[in-house]
Design a protein around this motif. Structure first.
Motif, PDB file in Angstrom:
ATOM      1  N   ARG A  25       0.840  -1.201   0.000  1.00 32.55           N
ATOM      2  CA  ARG A  25       0.000   0.000   0.000  1.00 32.55           C
ATOM      3  C   ARG A  25       0.876   1.253   0.000  1.00 32.55           C
ATOM      4  O   ARG A  25       1.766   1.406   0.835  1.00 32.55           O
ATOM      5  N   TRP A  26       0.575   2.118  -0.960  1.00 40.59           N
ATOM      6  CA  TRP A  26       1.393   3.310  -1.201  1.00 40.59           C
ATOM      7  C   TRP A  26       0.553   4.331  -1.947  1.00 40.59           C
ATOM      8  O   TRP A  26      -0.338   3.966  -2.727  1.00 40.59           O
ATOM      9  N   GLN A  27       0.815   5.597  -1.684  1.00 38.32           N
ATOM     10  CA  GLN A  27       0.159   6.665  -2.444  1.00 38.32           C
ATOM     11  C   GLN A  27       1.178   7.744  -2.751  1.00 38.32           C
ATOM     12  O   GLN A  27       2.070   8.017  -1.932  1.00 38.32           O
ATOM     13  N   PRO A  62       2.091  12.662   4.886  1.00 39.39           N
ATOM     14  CA  PRO A  62       2.169  11.618   3.857  1.00 39.39           C
ATOM     15  C   PRO A  62       1.410  10.365   4.272  1.00 39.39           C
ATOM     16  O   PRO A  62       1.226  10.085   5.462  1.00 39.39           O
ATOM     17  N   PHE A  63       0.956   9.620   3.290  1.00 38.18           N
ATOM     18  CA  PHE A  63       0.240   8.373   3.530  1.00 38.18           C
ATOM     19  C   PHE A  63       1.160   7.369   4.217  1.00 38.18           C
ATOM     20  O   PHE A  63       2.326   7.228   3.841  1.00 38.18           O
ATOM     21  N   ASP A  64       0.649   6.660   5.215  1.00 41.20           N
ATOM     22  CA  ASP A  64       1.420   5.673   5.971  1.00 41.20           C
ATOM     23  C   ASP A  64       0.934   4.277   5.603  1.00 41.20           C
ATOM     24  O   ASP A  64      -0.065   3.798   6.132  1.00 41.20           O
ATOM     25  N   GLY A  65       1.645   3.638   4.675  1.00 43.23           N
ATOM     26  CA  GLY A  65       1.241   2.319   4.231  1.00 43.23           C
ATOM     27  C   GLY A  65       1.333   1.263   5.308  1.00 43.23           C
ATOM     28  O   GLY A  65       0.488   0.367   5.393  1.00 43.23           O
ATOM     29  N   ARG A  66       2.347   1.361   6.166  1.00 44.38           N
ATOM     30  CA  ARG A  66       2.481   0.372   7.228  1.00 44.38           C
ATOM     31  C   ARG A  66       1.329   0.465   8.219  1.00 44.38           C
ATOM     32  O   ARG A  66       0.805  -0.556   8.679  1.00 44.38           O
ATOM     33  N   ALA A  67       0.914   1.689   8.547  1.00 43.74           N
ATOM     34  CA  ALA A  67      -0.211   1.853   9.468  1.00 43.74           C
ATOM     35  C   ALA A  67      -1.482   1.253   8.861  1.00 43.74           C
ATOM     36  O   ALA A  67      -2.276   0.614   9.568  1.00 43.74           O
ATOM     37  N   ALA A  68      -1.672   1.453   7.560  1.00 45.16           N
ATOM     38  CA  ALA A  68      -2.833   0.867   6.898  1.00 45.16           C
ATOM     39  C   ALA A  68      -2.761  -0.656   6.940  1.00 45.16           C
ATOM     40  O   ALA A  68      -3.771  -1.338   7.188  1.00 45.16           O
ATOM     41  N   HIS A 124      -5.110  -6.478   6.988  1.00 43.06           N
ATOM     42  CA  HIS A 124      -4.588  -6.938   5.707  1.00 43.06           C
ATOM     43  C   HIS A 124      -5.073  -8.351   5.436  1.00 43.06           C
ATOM     44  O   HIS A 124      -5.581  -9.033   6.335  1.00 43.06           O
ATOM     45  N   ILE A 125      -4.917  -8.796   4.192  1.00 45.66           N
ATOM     46  CA  ILE A 125      -5.296 -10.162   3.851  1.00 45.66           C
ATOM     47  C   ILE A 125      -4.436 -11.131   4.671  1.00 45.66           C
ATOM     48  O   ILE A 125      -3.222 -10.944   4.777  1.00 45.66           O
ATOM     49  N   PRO A 126      -5.046 -12.135   5.285  1.00 45.96           N
ATOM     50  CA  PRO A 126      -4.279 -13.052   6.133  1.00 45.96           C
ATOM     51  C   PRO A 126      -3.052 -13.625   5.423  1.00 45.96           C
ATOM     52  O   PRO A 126      -3.137 -14.099   4.293  1.00 45.96           O
ATOM     53  N   GLY A 127      -1.926 -13.533   6.111  1.00 49.29           N
ATOM     54  CA  GLY A 127      -0.673 -14.061   5.581  1.00 49.29           C
ATOM     55  C   GLY A 127       0.147 -13.075   4.786  1.00 49.29           C
ATOM     56  O   GLY A 127       1.305 -13.359   4.445  1.00 49.29           O
ATOM     57  N   ALA A 128      -0.410 -11.906   4.470  1.00 46.27           N
ATOM     58  CA  ALA A 128       0.314 -10.932   3.648  1.00 46.27           C
ATOM     59  C   ALA A 128       1.437 -10.283   4.444  1.00 46.27           C
ATOM     60  O   ALA A 128       1.298 -10.005   5.633  1.00 46.27           O
ATOM     61  N   VAL A 129       2.544 -10.021   3.761  1.00 42.03           N
ATOM     62  CA  VAL A 129       3.705  -9.349   4.342  1.00 42.03           C
ATOM     63  C   VAL A 129       3.757  -7.939   3.774  1.00 42.03           C
ATOM     64  O   VAL A 129       3.619  -7.741   2.559  1.00 42.03           O
ATOM     65  N   TYR A 130       3.977  -6.948   4.626  1.00 41.96           N
ATOM     66  CA  TYR A 130       4.058  -5.571   4.157  1.00 41.96           C
ATOM     67  C   TYR A 130       5.405  -5.312   3.479  1.00 41.96           C
ATOM     68  O   TYR A 130       6.461  -5.707   3.989  1.00 41.96           O
ATOM     69  N   VAL A 131       5.363  -4.644   2.345  1.00 36.58           N
ATOM     70  CA  VAL A 131       6.566  -4.240   1.617  1.00 36.58           C
ATOM     71  C   VAL A 131       6.512  -2.725   1.452  1.00 36.58           C
ATOM     72  O   VAL A 131       5.519  -2.175   0.950  1.00 36.58           O
ATOM     73  N   ALA A 159      15.076  -8.253   0.767  1.00 37.20           N
ATOM     74  CA  ALA A 159      13.731  -7.904   1.228  1.00 37.20           C
ATOM     75  C   ALA A 159      12.710  -8.921   0.749  1.00 37.20           C
ATOM     76  O   ALA A 159      11.801  -9.316   1.495  1.00 37.20           O
ATOM     77  N   MET A 160      12.843  -9.371  -0.498  1.00 38.79           N
ATOM     78  CA  MET A 160      11.904 -10.362  -1.011  1.00 38.79           C
ATOM     79  C   MET A 160      12.068 -11.705  -0.294  1.00 38.79           C
ATOM     80  O   MET A 160      11.074 -12.378   0.028  1.00 38.79           O
ATOM     81  N   ARG A 161      13.297 -12.088  -0.008  1.00 37.43           N
ATOM     82  CA  ARG A 161      13.499 -13.352   0.714  1.00 37.43           C
ATOM     83  C   ARG A 161      12.928 -13.271   2.125  1.00 37.43           C
ATOM     84  O   ARG A 161      12.335 -14.244   2.620  1.00 37.43           O
ATOM     85  N   ARG A 162      13.096 -12.107   2.790  1.00 30.20           N
ATOM     86  CA  ARG A 162      12.500 -11.941   4.123  1.00 30.20           C
ATOM     87  C   ARG A 162      10.986 -12.071   4.068  1.00 30.20           C
ATOM     88  O   ARG A 162      10.361 -12.532   5.022  1.00 30.20           O
ATOM     89  N   ALA A 163      10.413 -11.666   2.949  1.00 26.02           N
ATOM     90  CA  ALA A 163       8.955 -11.756   2.794  1.00 26.02           C
ATOM     91  C   ALA A 163       8.498 -13.154   2.409  1.00 26.02           C
ATOM     92  O   ALA A 163       7.291 -13.401   2.287  1.00 26.02           O
ATOM     93  N   GLY A 164       9.451 -14.068   2.226  1.00 25.48           N
ATOM     94  CA  GLY A 164       9.104 -15.452   1.905  1.00 25.48           C
ATOM     95  C   GLY A 164       9.065 -15.767   0.429  1.00 25.48           C
ATOM     96  O   GLY A 164       8.583 -16.833   0.025  1.00 25.48           O
ATOM     97  N   VAL A 165       9.575 -14.861  -0.415  1.00 24.20           N
ATOM     98  CA  VAL A 165       9.506 -15.067  -1.858  1.00 24.20           C
ATOM     99  C   VAL A 165      10.572 -16.062  -2.313  1.00 24.20           C
ATOM    100  O   VAL A 165      11.760 -15.877  -2.019  1.00 24.20           O
TER     101      VAL A 165
END
Length: 283
Positions: free
Chosen positions: A26-28, A39-45, A50-57, A84-90
């Motif tokens: 989430r970003w604006q 500014p928009f705070d994507g992490r706060a949103a 969030h959808i269950p299991g989703a990782v914030y990027v 960063a992608m590996r930390r997110a499980g990619v």
């Protein structure tokens, strides 16, 4: 492979044998300096639900480098992006689905980076979080480390010189709003206008009122009218390589491969030696 996925398809895949890794991007676009708004705070949103299991990027920190001469959202350091992608499980063998708050720009930036660096199976949730009818959660998951290693492809990326050349030899689409293309307003960058030869093609015209992409055949017809087709060299730029990624995604839905000028107008306009065109015509 289709570059987008519907909410119902995602719900089904999440309960299947090989569920996708979910990334919440989430970003604006921030106009805080001009508007005085925070500014928009994507992490706060994300933390609010969030959808269950989703990782914030974090787009600004993990999908882009520091702002500077290369633009407001230049390419990230690829080693840091991969980490960063590996930390997110990619992992390279696991499908990835990316979503955002509905505009699609943030998700498209993640999609483009993963696609360009070699991930074979990444899609964007069409319409983003607003179309998701399932449950939400507020706790952050702790995914197992992934194994994805970025390996940029030989095509798909433009620099300033490449964008200028493509505007002459192929089709270079400007994904920003028409008034910015024409140079009537410029709320962010130092100069208004467009790259000489570029065609005005606002990315907002690729979606319906609910933020979902128009049907593939409608998109193909739109891009054909703009001069872009399967047998044409096509490039895209925007303000800083974010909404432009959304247009590259729309082109992919239409079956038209395209390259992204990541530095975009924020890089181009920072160099006073580069030419600038104004008005409704490409030249």
């Amino acid at each position: 492979m289709n570059a987008i996925i519907s909410a119902s398809e995602l719900a089904s895949e999440l309960t299947g044998a090989n569920p996708p890794v979910l990334l919440d991007v989430r970003w604006q676009l921030s106009l805080a300096k001009a508007s005085g708004e925070p500014p928009f705070d994507g992490r706060a949103a994300y933390e609010a639900g969030h959808i269950p299991g989703a990782v914030y990027v974090d787009l600004d920190r993990e999908l882009a480098g520091a702002p500077g001469p290369r633009g407001r959202h230049p390419l990230p350091d690829l080693a840091e992006f991969g980490a960063a992608m590996r930390r997110a499980g990619v992992s390279s063998g696991t499908p990835v689905v990316v979503y955002d708050g509905g505009q699609g720009w943030g998700a498209a930036r993640a999609w483009w980076l993963l696609h360009w660096t070699g991930h074979p199976n990444v899609r964007v949730l069409d319409g983003g979080l607003p179309v998701w009818a399932g449950p939400l959660e507020t706790s952050a998951p702790d995914p197992a480390e992934g194994d994805f290693e970025p390996a940029p492809g030989p095509t798909g990326l433009l620099d300033a010189d490449g964008a200028a050349a493509l505007a002459r030899a192929g089709v270079l689409l400007d994904a920003r709003a028409g008034e910015r293309y024409r140079g009537e307003v410029e709320p962010i960058d130092p100069v208004g206008g467009h790259i000489p030869g570029a065609v005005c093609a606002p990315t907002t015209e690729n979606v319906t009122a609910d933020g979902r992409f128009r049907p593939a055949e409608d998109l193909a017809a739109r891009f054909k009218a703009l001069g872009a087709a399967e047998d044409t060299q096509v490039g895209v730029y925007c303000g800083s390589g974010v909404s432009g990624a959304h247009e590259v995604l729309a082109l992919a839905v239409a079956g038209i491969p395209a390259a992204l000028y990541v530095g975009s107008w924020s890089e181009w306009s920072s160099d006073p030696s580069r030419p600038v065109a104004v008005g409704p015509d490409p030249q």
